[in-house]
Scaffold this motif. Structure first.
Motif, PDB file in Angstrom:
ATOM      1  N   THR A  73      -4.994  -7.598   0.531  1.00 16.24           N
ATOM      2  CA  THR A  73      -4.498  -7.594  -0.842  1.00 16.24           C
ATOM      3  C   THR A  73      -3.606  -8.807  -1.088  1.00 16.24           C
ATOM      4  OG1 THR A  73      -4.630  -5.184  -0.932  1.00 16.24           O
ATOM      5  CG2 THR A  73      -3.244  -6.247  -2.573  1.00 16.24           C
ATOM      6  N   GLN A 105      -5.419   8.657  -3.802  1.00 14.03           N
ATOM      7  CA  GLN A 105      -5.537   8.132  -5.159  1.00 14.03           C
ATOM      8  C   GLN A 105      -5.724   6.629  -5.216  1.00 14.03           C
ATOM      9  OE1 GLN A 105      -2.052   9.552  -7.157  1.00 14.03           O
ATOM     10  NE2 GLN A 105      -2.608  11.687  -6.908  1.00 14.03           N
ATOM     11  N   THR A 106      -5.743   5.968  -4.077  1.00 11.87           N
ATOM     12  CA  THR A 106      -5.877   4.512  -4.048  1.00 11.87           C
ATOM     13  C   THR A 106      -7.291   4.141  -3.641  1.00 11.87           C
ATOM     14  OG1 THR A 106      -3.546   4.299  -3.458  1.00 11.87           O
ATOM     15  CG2 THR A 106      -4.936   2.380  -3.106  1.00 11.87           C
ATOM     16  N   GLN A 153      -6.669  -3.087  -5.282  1.00 18.54           N
ATOM     17  CA  GLN A 153      -6.390  -1.650  -5.208  1.00 18.54           C
ATOM     18  C   GLN A 153      -6.319  -1.099  -6.626  1.00 18.54           C
ATOM     19  OE1 GLN A 153      -3.099  -0.611  -2.605  1.00 18.54           O
ATOM     20  NE2 GLN A 153      -3.157  -2.689  -1.814  1.00 18.54           N
ATOM     21  N   GLU A 154      -6.890   0.078  -6.795  1.00 19.83           N
ATOM     22  CA  GLU A 154      -6.856   0.742  -8.097  1.00 19.83           C
ATOM     23  C   GLU A 154      -6.425   2.186  -7.889  1.00 19.83           C
ATOM     24  OE1 GLU A 154     -10.827   0.443  -9.578  1.00 19.83           O
ATOM     25  OE2 GLU A 154     -10.857  -1.744  -9.392  1.00 19.83           O
ATOM     26  N   ARG A 155      -5.751   2.737  -8.861  1.00 16.98           N
ATOM     27  CA  ARG A 155      -5.378   4.152  -8.812  1.00 16.98           C
ATOM     28  C   ARG A 155      -6.487   4.978  -9.436  1.00 16.98           C
ATOM     29  NH1 ARG A 155      -1.769   4.285  -5.145  1.00 16.98           N
ATOM     30  NH2 ARG A 155       0.148   3.243  -5.610  1.00 16.98           N
ATOM     31  N   ARG A 156      -6.760   6.104  -8.837  1.00 16.40           N
ATOM     32  CA  ARG A 156      -7.783   7.018  -9.324  1.00 16.40           C
ATOM     33  C   ARG A 156      -7.211   7.850 -10.437  1.00 16.40           C
ATOM     34  NH1 ARG A 156     -11.280  10.423  -5.037  1.00 16.40           N
ATOM     35  NH2 ARG A 156     -12.710   8.740  -4.984  1.00 16.40           N
ATOM     36  N   LEU A 158     -10.171   1.187  -3.069  1.00 12.16           N
ATOM     37  CA  LEU A 158     -10.199  -0.197  -2.621  1.00 12.16           C
ATOM     38  C   LEU A 158     -11.502  -0.871  -3.051  1.00 12.16           C
ATOM     39  CD1 LEU A 158      -8.840   0.513   0.949  1.00 12.16           C
ATOM     40  CD2 LEU A 158      -7.548  -0.281  -1.043  1.00 12.16           C
ATOM     41  N   THR A 195     -11.501   5.896  -1.190  1.00 13.53           N
ATOM     42  CA  THR A 195     -10.046   5.833  -1.184  1.00 13.53           C
ATOM     43  C   THR A 195      -9.566   5.465   0.216  1.00 13.53           C
ATOM     44  OG1 THR A 195      -9.761   8.148  -0.544  1.00 13.53           O
ATOM     45  CG2 THR A 195      -9.906   7.675  -2.924  1.00 13.53           C
ATOM     46  N   VAL A 197       0.857  -1.184   0.000  1.00 15.15           N
ATOM     47  CA  VAL A 197       0.000   0.000   0.000  1.00 15.15           C
ATOM     48  C   VAL A 197       0.888   1.228   0.000  1.00 15.15           C
ATOM     49  CG1 VAL A 197      -1.740   1.274   1.288  1.00 15.15           C
ATOM     50  CG2 VAL A 197      -1.821  -1.211   1.217  1.00 15.15           C
ATOM     51  N   ASP A 198       0.648   2.111  -0.949  1.00  9.25           N
ATOM     52  CA  ASP A 198       1.439   3.329  -1.051  1.00  9.25           C
ATOM     53  C   ASP A 198       0.896   4.362  -0.078  1.00  9.25           C
ATOM     54  OD1 ASP A 198       2.850   5.579  -1.722  1.00  9.25           O
ATOM     55  OD2 ASP A 198       2.552   5.356  -3.874  1.00  9.25           O
TER      56      ASP A 198
END
Length: 113
Positions: free
Chosen positions: A103, A25-26, A110-113, A28, A72, A18-19
């Motif tokens: 995860t 921007q992440t 997880q996806e980036r926005r 779930l 997010t 997890v960043d």
């Protein structure tokens, strides 16, 4: 084949999956192969693809409930801070740790926005 049970809790070590620098921007999202039921504040998850089941405590249940693909990490962090009497740093640590575990187990995406 016997089912395997895993208890997940936010008190484990934090991984790099997890960043932490980009929580806004992440997004779930729960894996579609996972079914969950909440009773008395705890959630039991069943991964239909593996036959494994998992239990989440109250904090984990709130986190799981909000992993809908619309929230997010920052959104869920704010919800935890509002709902529980917890220091923001501790809430973020617990959130990141559990999201990382979920995860790694393939229960959460997880996806980036």
């Amino acid at each position: 084949m016997s089912d395997t049970h895993h208890a997940l809790s936010p008190q484990s070590t934090v991984s790099e999956l997890v960043d932490r620098l980009m929580p806004q921007q992440t997004i779930l999202r729960q894996n579609r192969d996972v079914q969950g039921t909440t009773m008395d504040g705890e959630t039991v998850l069943l991964d239909l693809s593996t036959g494994r089941y998992y239990t989440l405590n109250r904090v984990g249940s709130v986190i799981w409930e909000h992993c809908t693909g619309h929230h997010t990490i920052s959104d869920i962090h704010a919800i935890l801070c509002d709902r529980f009497d917890v220091a923001p740093e501790r809430a973020l640590d617990d959130l990141v740790t559990l999201v990382t575990q979920l995860t790694q187990e393939g229960l959460l995406q997880q996806e980036r926005r």
